[in-house]
Motif scaffolding. Structure first.
Motif, PDB file in Angstrom:
ATOM      1  N   VAL A  25     -17.119  36.811  29.730  1.00  0.00           N
ATOM      2  CA  VAL A  25     -15.956  36.460  28.911  1.00  0.00           C
ATOM      3  C   VAL A  25     -15.594  37.665  28.048  1.00  0.00           C
ATOM      4  O   VAL A  25     -16.465  38.233  27.378  1.00  0.00           O
ATOM      5  CB  VAL A  25     -16.247  35.233  28.023  1.00  0.00           C
ATOM      6  CG1 VAL A  25     -15.081  34.945  27.087  1.00  0.00           C
ATOM      7  CG2 VAL A  25     -16.550  34.013  28.891  1.00  0.00           C
ATOM      8  N   PHE A  26     -14.327  38.046  28.079  1.00  0.00           N
ATOM      9  CA  PHE A  26     -13.843  39.149  27.257  1.00  0.00           C
ATOM     10  C   PHE A  26     -13.440  38.617  25.904  1.00  0.00           C
ATOM     11  O   PHE A  26     -12.642  37.693  25.800  1.00  0.00           O
ATOM     12  CB  PHE A  26     -12.645  39.817  27.926  1.00  0.00           C
ATOM     13  CG  PHE A  26     -12.010  40.900  27.097  1.00  0.00           C
ATOM     14  CD1 PHE A  26     -12.660  42.107  26.897  1.00  0.00           C
ATOM     15  CD2 PHE A  26     -10.771  40.713  26.526  1.00  0.00           C
ATOM     16  CE1 PHE A  26     -12.080  43.108  26.132  1.00  0.00           C
ATOM     17  CE2 PHE A  26     -10.175  41.708  25.762  1.00  0.00           C
ATOM     18  CZ  PHE A  26     -10.832  42.908  25.572  1.00  0.00           C
ATOM     19  N   GLN A  27     -14.025  39.200  24.875  1.00  0.00           N
ATOM     20  CA  GLN A  27     -13.620  38.895  23.506  1.00  0.00           C
ATOM     21  C   GLN A  27     -12.874  40.119  23.008  1.00  0.00           C
ATOM     22  O   GLN A  27     -13.430  41.207  22.953  1.00  0.00           O
ATOM     23  CB  GLN A  27     -14.835  38.626  22.634  1.00  0.00           C
ATOM     24  CG  GLN A  27     -15.562  37.384  23.062  1.00  0.00           C
ATOM     25  CD  GLN A  27     -16.388  36.872  21.942  1.00  0.00           C
ATOM     26  OE1 GLN A  27     -16.055  35.873  21.339  1.00  0.00           O
ATOM     27  NE2 GLN A  27     -17.473  37.535  21.653  1.00  0.00           N
ATOM     28  N   ASP A  28     -11.659  39.937  22.661  1.00  0.00           N
ATOM     29  CA  ASP A  28     -10.761  41.031  22.322  1.00  0.00           C
ATOM     30  C   ASP A  28     -11.043  41.561  20.915  1.00  0.00           C
ATOM     31  O   ASP A  28     -10.471  41.093  19.935  1.00  0.00           O
ATOM     32  CB  ASP A  28      -9.319  40.522  22.442  1.00  0.00           C
ATOM     33  CG  ASP A  28      -8.299  41.617  22.271  1.00  0.00           C
ATOM     34  OD1 ASP A  28      -8.680  42.774  22.008  1.00  0.00           O
ATOM     35  OD2 ASP A  28      -7.106  41.302  22.398  1.00  0.00           O
ATOM     36  N   ALA A  29     -11.916  42.568  20.815  1.00  0.00           N
ATOM     37  CA  ALA A  29     -12.274  43.135  19.512  1.00  0.00           C
ATOM     38  C   ALA A  29     -11.057  43.752  18.832  1.00  0.00           C
ATOM     39  O   ALA A  29     -10.878  43.614  17.617  1.00  0.00           O
ATOM     40  CB  ALA A  29     -13.380  44.171  19.666  1.00  0.00           C
ATOM     41  N   VAL A  30     -10.205  44.415  19.605  1.00  0.00           N
ATOM     42  CA  VAL A  30      -8.996  45.011  19.030  1.00  0.00           C
ATOM     43  C   VAL A  30      -8.089  43.906  18.491  1.00  0.00           C
ATOM     44  O   VAL A  30      -7.568  43.998  17.378  1.00  0.00           O
ATOM     45  CB  VAL A  30      -8.260  45.889  20.073  1.00  0.00           C
ATOM     46  CG1 VAL A  30      -6.914  46.350  19.545  1.00  0.00           C
ATOM     47  CG2 VAL A  30      -9.124  47.085  20.458  1.00  0.00           C
ATOM     48  N   GLY A  31      -7.921  42.840  19.271  1.00  0.00           N
ATOM     49  CA  GLY A  31      -7.112  41.705  18.824  1.00  0.00           C
ATOM     50  C   GLY A  31      -7.700  41.033  17.598  1.00  0.00           C
ATOM     51  O   GLY A  31      -6.977  40.627  16.688  1.00  0.00           O
TER      52      GLY A  31
END
Length: 169
Positions: free
Chosen positions: A121-127
């Protein structure tokens, strides 16, 4: 977990590798897995133990479960490192167990591309960072903000992983 459940035809025994018993994020991830499993009568959680977000502890835990003869069809790990550790242990056995992780790390994506794990699962650190700054700016201006701001996570499979490989570089 929802993707792993679908891959298993909504049947099977689930083992959860918990990051750390004192970490709120790990406890929430574990609770989320349990909620998905509870929706399907053919599935149940049979093991739930910490592996402290570590690859070697994930491998040791999986080897322990295999050695004890645990009937496991799916491993849901709180992060990619533990999922990779589980996959390393499984490579030494003849068992085919679905493995999922979280974080879409470069190593997690590599394991996914090699069919060692099935999902991450990708967790959007930038977002997450951008939303945090946006919320802080609104608070500074005295604007009303929601008590929780959720940043959507994204399921990463072998079919869509290339765009995440590019994001991780």
């Amino acid at each position: 977990m929802e993707a792993l459940a679908k891959m298993a035809n909504y049947k099977g025994n689930v083992a959860i590798m918990i990051g750390n018993l004192t970490d709120a994020g790990a406890l929430q991830r574990t609770k989320d897995v349990e909620q998905v499993v509870a929706k399907y009568p053919g599935m149940k959680v049979v093991q739930k133990q910490p592996a402290n977000y570590a690859r070697n502890e994930g491998m040791d835990l999986m080897l322990n479960w295999i050695g004890n003869g645990e009937a496991i069809d799916i491993v849901a790990a709180n992060n990619d490192e533990m999922a990779i550790g589980a996959a390393m242990a499984l490579a030494k056995s003849n068992q085919k167990i679905l493995v999922g992780g979280i974080d879409a790390t470069p190593d997690g994506l590599k394991a996914l591309s090699q069919d060692k794990i099935q999902v991450t699962v990708f967790q959007d650190a930038v977002g997450q960072g951008k939303s945090s700054v946006d919320v802080a700016q609104k608070l500074i201006k005295g604007e009303k903000v929601d008590s929780h701001v959720w940043i959507p996570f994204e399921l990463v499979t072998k079919e869509n992983m290339q765009k995440y490989v590019e994001k991780s570089q």
